[in-house]
Design a protein around this motif. Sequence first.
Motif, PDB file in Angstrom:
ATOM      1  N   SER A  20     -61.528  60.905 -23.941  1.00 15.60           N
ATOM      2  CA  SER A  20     -62.703  60.895 -24.606  1.00 15.60           C
ATOM      3  C   SER A  20     -64.110  61.596 -23.872  1.00 15.60           C
ATOM      4  O   SER A  20     -65.058  61.635 -24.620  1.00 15.60           O
ATOM      5  CB  SER A  20     -63.111  59.691 -25.190  1.00 15.60           C
ATOM      6  N   GLY A  21     -63.719  61.525 -22.631  1.00 10.61           N
ATOM      7  CA  GLY A  21     -64.955  62.108 -21.891  1.00 10.61           C
ATOM      8  C   GLY A  21     -64.820  63.667 -21.668  1.00 10.61           C
ATOM      9  O   GLY A  21     -65.868  64.324 -21.063  1.00 10.61           O
ATOM     10  N   SER A  22     -63.806  64.198 -22.352  1.00  9.20           N
ATOM     11  CA  SER A  22     -63.639  65.747 -22.043  1.00  9.20           C
ATOM     12  C   SER A  22     -63.901  66.397 -23.451  1.00  9.20           C
ATOM     13  O   SER A  22     -63.260  66.102 -24.461  1.00  9.20           O
ATOM     14  CB  SER A  22     -62.329  65.766 -21.606  1.00  9.20           C
ATOM     15  N   THR A  23     -64.427  67.681 -23.401  1.00  6.26           N
ATOM     16  CA  THR A  23     -64.951  68.190 -24.451  1.00  6.26           C
ATOM     17  C   THR A  23     -63.329  69.058 -25.078  1.00  6.26           C
ATOM     18  O   THR A  23     -62.604  69.042 -23.996  1.00  6.26           O
ATOM     19  CB  THR A  23     -65.753  69.642 -24.296  1.00  6.26           C
ATOM     20  N   LEU A  24     -63.225  69.697 -26.130  1.00  6.20           N
ATOM     21  CA  LEU A  24     -61.938  70.085 -26.616  1.00  6.20           C
ATOM     22  C   LEU A  24     -61.721  71.277 -25.834  1.00  6.20           C
ATOM     23  O   LEU A  24     -60.399  71.699 -25.629  1.00  6.20           O
ATOM     24  CB  LEU A  24     -61.867  70.301 -28.074  1.00  6.20           C
ATOM     25  N   THR A  25     -62.817  72.237 -25.429  1.00 10.46           N
ATOM     26  CA  THR A  25     -62.492  73.303 -24.662  1.00 10.46           C
ATOM     27  C   THR A  25     -61.900  73.035 -23.335  1.00 10.46           C
ATOM     28  O   THR A  25     -60.708  73.493 -22.783  1.00 10.46           O
ATOM     29  CB  THR A  25     -63.853  74.144 -24.618  1.00 10.46           C
ATOM     30  N   LYS A  62     -69.170  50.984 -22.561  1.00  9.92           N
ATOM     31  CA  LYS A  62     -69.044  52.397 -22.566  1.00  9.92           C
ATOM     32  C   LYS A  62     -68.848  52.793 -23.795  1.00  9.92           C
ATOM     33  O   LYS A  62     -67.997  53.130 -24.458  1.00  9.92           O
ATOM     34  CB  LYS A  62     -67.798  52.653 -21.752  1.00  9.92           C
ATOM     35  N   PRO A  63     -70.119  52.898 -24.630  1.00 11.91           N
ATOM     36  CA  PRO A  63     -70.286  53.005 -26.080  1.00 11.91           C
ATOM     37  C   PRO A  63     -69.651  54.244 -26.460  1.00 11.91           C
ATOM     38  O   PRO A  63     -69.566  54.486 -27.446  1.00 11.91           O
ATOM     39  CB  PRO A  63     -71.729  52.638 -26.632  1.00 11.91           C
ATOM     40  N   GLN A  64     -70.015  55.410 -25.434  1.00 12.58           N
ATOM     41  CA  GLN A  64     -69.426  56.664 -25.752  1.00 12.58           C
ATOM     42  C   GLN A  64     -67.961  56.817 -26.113  1.00 12.58           C
ATOM     43  O   GLN A  64     -67.574  57.775 -26.752  1.00 12.58           O
ATOM     44  CB  GLN A  64     -69.953  57.974 -24.982  1.00 12.58           C
ATOM     45  N   ALA A  65     -67.270  56.008 -25.687  1.00 13.22           N
ATOM     46  CA  ALA A  65     -65.787  56.037 -25.533  1.00 13.22           C
ATOM     47  C   ALA A  65     -65.290  55.069 -26.948  1.00 13.22           C
ATOM     48  O   ALA A  65     -65.385  54.019 -26.680  1.00 13.22           O
ATOM     49  CB  ALA A  65     -64.895  55.565 -24.500  1.00 13.22           C
ATOM     50  N   ALA A  66     -64.678  55.797 -27.968  1.00 18.72           N
ATOM     51  CA  ALA A  66     -64.440  55.125 -29.343  1.00 18.72           C
ATOM     52  C   ALA A  66     -62.686  54.837 -29.245  1.00 18.72           C
ATOM     53  O   ALA A  66     -62.047  55.782 -28.884  1.00 18.72           O
ATOM     54  CB  ALA A  66     -64.756  55.715 -30.285  1.00 18.72           C
ATOM     55  N   LEU A  67     -62.325  53.685 -29.431  1.00 19.11           N
ATOM     56  CA  LEU A  67     -61.009  53.638 -29.600  1.00 19.11           C
ATOM     57  C   LEU A  67     -60.175  54.457 -30.454  1.00 19.11           C
ATOM     58  O   LEU A  67     -60.493  54.819 -31.474  1.00 19.11           O
ATOM     59  CB  LEU A  67     -60.786  52.035 -30.011  1.00 19.11           C
ATOM     60  N   GLY A  68     -59.283  55.139 -29.782  1.00 16.20           N
ATOM     61  CA  GLY A  68     -58.194  56.049 -30.549  1.00 16.20           C
ATOM     62  C   GLY A  68     -58.789  57.240 -30.868  1.00 16.20           C
ATOM     63  O   GLY A  68     -58.239  58.025 -31.761  1.00 16.20           O
ATOM     64  N   ARG A  69     -59.940  57.737 -30.486  1.00 14.99           N
ATOM     65  CA  ARG A  69     -60.563  58.812 -30.502  1.00 14.99           C
ATOM     66  C   ARG A  69     -60.790  59.814 -29.741  1.00 14.99           C
ATOM     67  O   ARG A  69     -61.055  59.409 -28.419  1.00 14.99           O
ATOM     68  CB  ARG A  69     -62.042  58.725 -31.592  1.00 14.99           C
ATOM     69  N   LEU A  70     -60.991  61.142 -30.001  1.00 11.39           N
ATOM     70  CA  LEU A  70     -61.374  62.354 -28.928  1.00 11.39           C
ATOM     71  C   LEU A  70     -62.733  62.098 -28.968  1.00 11.39           C
ATOM     72  O   LEU A  70     -63.631  61.478 -29.588  1.00 11.39           O
ATOM     73  CB  LEU A  70     -60.749  63.430 -29.598  1.00 11.39           C
ATOM     74  N   SER A  71     -63.309  63.029 -27.997  1.00  9.78           N
ATOM     75  CA  SER A  71     -64.672  63.224 -27.727  1.00  9.78           C
ATOM     76  C   SER A  71     -65.423  63.640 -29.155  1.00  9.78           C
ATOM     77  O   SER A  71     -66.580  63.348 -29.242  1.00  9.78           O
ATOM     78  CB  SER A  71     -65.132  64.151 -26.579  1.00  9.78           C
ATOM     79  N   ASN A  72     -64.692  64.443 -30.153  1.00 12.02           N
ATOM     80  CA  ASN A  72     -65.176  64.713 -31.012  1.00 12.02           C
ATOM     81  C   ASN A  72     -65.283  63.851 -32.469  1.00 12.02           C
ATOM     82  O   ASN A  72     -65.576  64.132 -33.505  1.00 12.02           O
ATOM     83  CB  ASN A  72     -64.587  66.194 -31.703  1.00 12.02           C
ATOM     84  N   GLY A  73     -64.758  62.466 -32.035  1.00  9.09           N
ATOM     85  CA  GLY A  73     -64.590  61.736 -32.975  1.00  9.09           C
ATOM     86  C   GLY A  73     -63.311  61.722 -33.870  1.00  9.09           C
ATOM     87  O   GLY A  73     -63.000  60.929 -34.792  1.00  9.09           O
ATOM     88  N   LYS A  74     -62.535  62.665 -33.694  1.00  8.59           N
ATOM     89  CA  LYS A  74     -61.172  62.700 -34.322  1.00  8.59           C
ATOM     90  C   LYS A  74     -60.204  61.929 -33.654  1.00  8.59           C
ATOM     91  O   LYS A  74     -60.039  61.587 -32.596  1.00  8.59           O
ATOM     92  CB  LYS A  74     -60.569  64.079 -34.516  1.00  8.59           C
ATOM     93  N   PRO A  75     -59.238  61.379 -34.419  1.00  9.15           N
ATOM     94  CA  PRO A  75     -58.069  60.549 -33.721  1.00  9.15           C
ATOM     95  C   PRO A  75     -57.367  61.328 -32.823  1.00  9.15           C
ATOM     96  O   PRO A  75     -57.333  62.352 -33.044  1.00  9.15           O
ATOM     97  CB  PRO A  75     -57.124  60.320 -35.103  1.00  9.15           C
ATOM     98  N   ILE A  76     -56.707  60.537 -31.774  1.00  4.64           N
ATOM     99  CA  ILE A  76     -56.101  61.137 -30.896  1.00  4.64           C
ATOM    100  C   ILE A  76     -54.632  61.371 -31.348  1.00  4.64           C
ATOM    101  O   ILE A  76     -53.915  60.579 -31.596  1.00  4.64           O
ATOM    102  CB  ILE A  76     -55.725  60.262 -29.519  1.00  4.64           C
TER     103      ILE A  76
END
Length: 289
Positions: free
Chosen positions: A222-227, A254-268
């Motif tokens: 979640s801390g990494s951009t998709l690029t 660590k509110p910036q990390a969402a469960l099951g989600r990538l940094s763009n908010g999409k599911p892993i």
Amino acid sequence: MLACCDLHTHSSFSDGSLSPGELAQAAAAKGVKYWALTDHDTVEGLSEAAAAATGAGIILIPGVEISVEDYENRPFHLLGLGLDGRDGSLRALCRRQTERRRIRFLEICERLKKNGIDIDGEKLTASFRGAPGRVQIARELITRKLVKSVDEAFYRYLGSASGNAVPFRKTPLEEAVAAIREDGGLPFAAHPLSLNLNWDRTEAFLADVRDRGVAGTEVAHSGSTLTRQRYVQAIAQRLHLLMCGGSDFHGAGKPQAALGRLSNGKPIPLTFLPEVLREKYCQTEQKRV
Ligand code: AMP
Ligand code: ZN
Ligand code: FE
Ligand code: FE
């Protein structure tokens, strides 16, 4: 809801804010089908997690995140995924690290006393289970309204610039790799970008640890951009490393990390669940039916 995975999460057995039971419920609500609990230097939360996962109708991949010896002076974390939970060298390693963490926790509390902050370290460590770390001290500082966030607590009182950061002895990489494999698991380099190396050195780092027994690397985080994630993925493919993905969810701290989600908010996506782990746990799923 499309099924997703999260192979990197922390509970209150280390520095996460939710119990394994609460995490399992939250993961299920987010559509996470395969969930790994990877607490820092402890496997104590895994039995509670296994029961909770069954209750929530999701599949637990038992895991751990070991703080191994620094790599070129940079903190290096190793994920172990797919553990069998034997009472062997991994459990012993975790017990040793938990004790080192406890002693260091007390030492940090002593240093804070010199800053006029009187925390009873013994009492505080006794108030939670599992492996103690700086985030638990950060939470105490928030409770006392001395800081507003975990980040502020690290910046002012706990980080390397604060003068209160006490190092603790970490596990040699080879020892952690052997212990994870002995327990039926696979070792993965966690968040390789957090070592802050340039791309060439990131590739050299991953090649080096692969040659020392590491099976794969975390690619989605979640801390990494998709690029940046795509670059890591290309490195993993060149080096024939397995790829995993997780949010590194810690809950409130660590509110910036969402469960099951990538940094763009999409599911892993399940592409970040290595096939060998999917097979190992698909079988347990079928056995249960
Ligand atoms: P410790 O393992 O006790 O050294 O604590 C380090 C852990 O604290 C890291 O693995 C992160 O999960 C967490 N953490 C949260 N905020 C920060 C921060 N601002 N700086 C460093 N670590 C942080
Ligand atoms: Zn953590
Ligand atoms: Fe980590
Ligand atoms: Fe983590």
